[in-house]
Design an enzyme around this catalytic site. Structure first.
Site, PDB file in Angstrom:
ATOM      1  N   ILE A 197       0.866  -1.173   0.000  1.00  0.00           N
ATOM      2  CA  ILE A 197       0.000   0.000   0.000  1.00  0.00           C
ATOM      3  C   ILE A 197       0.904   1.224   0.000  1.00  0.00           C
ATOM      4  O   ILE A 197       1.970   1.227   0.632  1.00  0.00           O
ATOM      5  CB  ILE A 197      -0.923   0.001   1.240  1.00  0.00           C
ATOM      6  CG1 ILE A 197      -1.795  -1.260   1.252  1.00  0.00           C
ATOM      7  CG2 ILE A 197      -1.792   1.251   1.272  1.00  0.00           C
ATOM      8  CD1 ILE A 197      -2.631  -1.412   2.519  1.00  0.00           C
ATOM      9  N   CYS A 198       0.499   2.258  -0.712  1.00  0.00           N
ATOM     10  CA  CYS A 198       1.349   3.446  -0.811  1.00  0.00           C
ATOM     11  C   CYS A 198       1.735   3.983   0.562  1.00  0.00           C
ATOM     12  O   CYS A 198       2.840   4.486   0.753  1.00  0.00           O
ATOM     13  CB  CYS A 198       0.640   4.536  -1.610  1.00  0.00           C
ATOM     14  SG  CYS A 198       0.354   4.106  -3.347  1.00  0.00           S
ATOM     15  N   VAL A 199       0.815   3.902   1.522  1.00  0.00           N
ATOM     16  CA  VAL A 199       1.082   4.419   2.864  1.00  0.00           C
ATOM     17  C   VAL A 199       1.246   3.288   3.875  1.00  0.00           C
ATOM     18  O   VAL A 199       0.892   3.422   5.044  1.00  0.00           O
ATOM     19  CB  VAL A 199      -0.020   5.407   3.312  1.00  0.00           C
ATOM     20  CG1 VAL A 199       0.053   6.683   2.502  1.00  0.00           C
ATOM     21  CG2 VAL A 199      -1.409   4.778   3.192  1.00  0.00           C
TER      22      VAL A 199
END
Length: 453
Positions: free
Chosen positions: A263-265
């Site tokens: 996940i990007c974050v």
């Protein structure tokens, strides 16, 4: 005639072939950009309400195709079915949001001379190249495509080469509701993205690696094209003194292991106060064991090899491997939830984005040291702080040089929020109402009355 090559996608669960898709050659890419350029004036002149209505119809088409899109995503990227459905639902919500916001996007009137009219008017920028990732292909593309289209731009879209069927099918559902040329789709890897970036496009919107984002920025700077970039992240999690170690471990595991850490974050670095470090690490190992049966595979073996190299580097340089850390035998690209202790800043697992189910932990003597360590990074996407101390929370959100700071909740946030990534993580608002501003340029109009005879 240019040689035609294929994208090959295999199922990350089984290793079986999913699809082969021809890569769009440079001439065909140029033709797609030319069609989008030709369609741009007519689409820009289309009333905002009509553009919004087309986007709303597209949202309904996507909603009706949710099972189809989720199944494609599951086969191409290994995303769990519930997560894949959730991504489609999020994409539908985003399209509806932009269909509602588009006609409300407005300029300003200025106070000039009595006999004059002075306006600031947002206009579409022209042709937007949209390059989207594989880890949440529908939700991310919905935002970038939706905002670009509803503000009157035409788009050439290249989905990720790791999920070409998912990305293409989603874009086709939108294109069916639009005039010819308004949304063009091309297939391919980074070479095709490079064709688009170097072509006659006015905006490049990219979600992906920082290396690719840097290359895009250089080319666009030379041409005068705008960029909207959400690139790599190396998101920190700070665990302060006084928190419940079990709850903190649950938050850390969710941040590090959800979607196999892709996940990007995702949580990439964990800094824990020494007063709770032993209990936290014990609980985190328990969480990793519980997550082992709840995560799907990594997107492919290439990404898994990156993760394994980071873990191997950490262990070779003194990190303690508490659980996981070994590539399993068998088909697919599975990797176990992994916890590393005694990590140091020189290790790749703390220095670089790992993008896998790895939780690297560094123990810090106090909160101030943890905050300094979390801030000492070339990326600037997001960070999380778990603390019962209001003063620490206040200091953290002000001091951390990232676009998003979350206090006591590793994922979450109110609808409509938007942030700007910092440093190597990109630039511009990549979502939210502010993305409409990124996709438009403001023109000032001064309209004065002619002199009277």
């Amino acid at each position: 005639m240019p040689q035609t090559m294929d994208l090959t996608v295999v199922d990350p669960r089984t290793g079986d072939l999913v699809t082969r898709i021809p890569i769009t050659d440079s001439a065909t890419c140029a033709e797609a950009v030319a069609r989008a350029r030709a369609a741009a004036p007519g689409w820009a002149r289309t009333p905002a309400a009509d553009r919004a209505a087309a986007l709303a119809k597209a949202a309904e088409s996507v909603r009706a195709a949710a099972d189809e899109l989720a199944a494609l995503n599951e086969r191409e990227t290994g995303k769990l079915r519930d997560d894949a459905i959730g991504g489609v639902e999020a994409g539908v919500g985003t399209l509806v949001q932009y269909a509602e916001l588009g006609p409300l996007h407005r300029g300003r009137s200025l106070h000039g001379a009595w006999a004059a009219t002075d306006l600031m008017i947002p206009e579409p920028r022209g042709v937007v190249a949209v390059l989207t990732p594989w880890n949440d292909p529908v939700a991310v593309a919905a935002g970038l495509l939706g905002a670009a289209l509803v503000t009157g731009n035409t788009v050439v879209h290249k989905p990720s080469e790791r999920c070409p069927q998912t990305g293409r099918r989603f874009a086709e559902l939108l294109a069916e509701q639009l005039p010819d040329g308004v949304l063009e789709i091309v297939d391919g890897d980074g070479t095709v993205g490079a064709y688009l970036v170097a072509d006659d496009v006015d905006v490049v919107s990219h979600v992906g690696s920082s290396a690719t984002g840097n290359a895009i920025s250089r080319v666009c700077a030379e041409r005068g094209a705008k960029t909207v970039l959400e690139n790599g992240g190396n998101d920190a999690l700070i665990v302060d003194a006084g928190v419940d170690p079990r709850w903190a471990a649950e938050q850390a595991a969710l941040g590090a292991f959800a979607n196999a850490g892709q996940i990007c974050v995702s949580v990439e670095r964990i800094f824990v106060h020494e007063s709770v470090s032993d209990a936290f690490l014990t609980e985190l190992v328990t969480q990793a064991r519980d997550w082992a049966d709840r995560i799907g595979p990594m997107v492919d073996r290439r990404q898994r090899a990156v993760v394994q190299s980071h873990v191997d580097d950490a262990v070779a340089n003194g990190a303690r491997l508490l659980i996981g850390g070994a590539t399993p035998e068998g088909p697919g690209s599975f990797y176990p939830p992994t916890v590393l202790a005694d990590c140091t800043p020189d290790m790749a697992v703390l220095r670089d984005e790992t993008f896998g189910p790895v939780a690297p932990v560094r123990v810090c003597p106090d909160f101030a040291a943890a905050l300094r360590a979390a801030a000492d990074d070339r990326y600037g996407l997001a960070a999380t702080v778990l603390t019962p101390d209001m003063a620490h929370a206040q200091e953290a959100w002000r001091a951390l040089p990232v676009g998003t700071v979350k206090i006591n909740d590793v994922f979450g946030g109110a609808p409509g929020g938007a942030s700007q990534p910092r440093r190597a993580s990109g630039n511009g608002f990549g979502f939210g109402p502010e993305l409409l501003d990124e996709m438009t340029a403001v023109k000032v109009v001064h309209w004065s009355a002619p002199p009277t005879s």
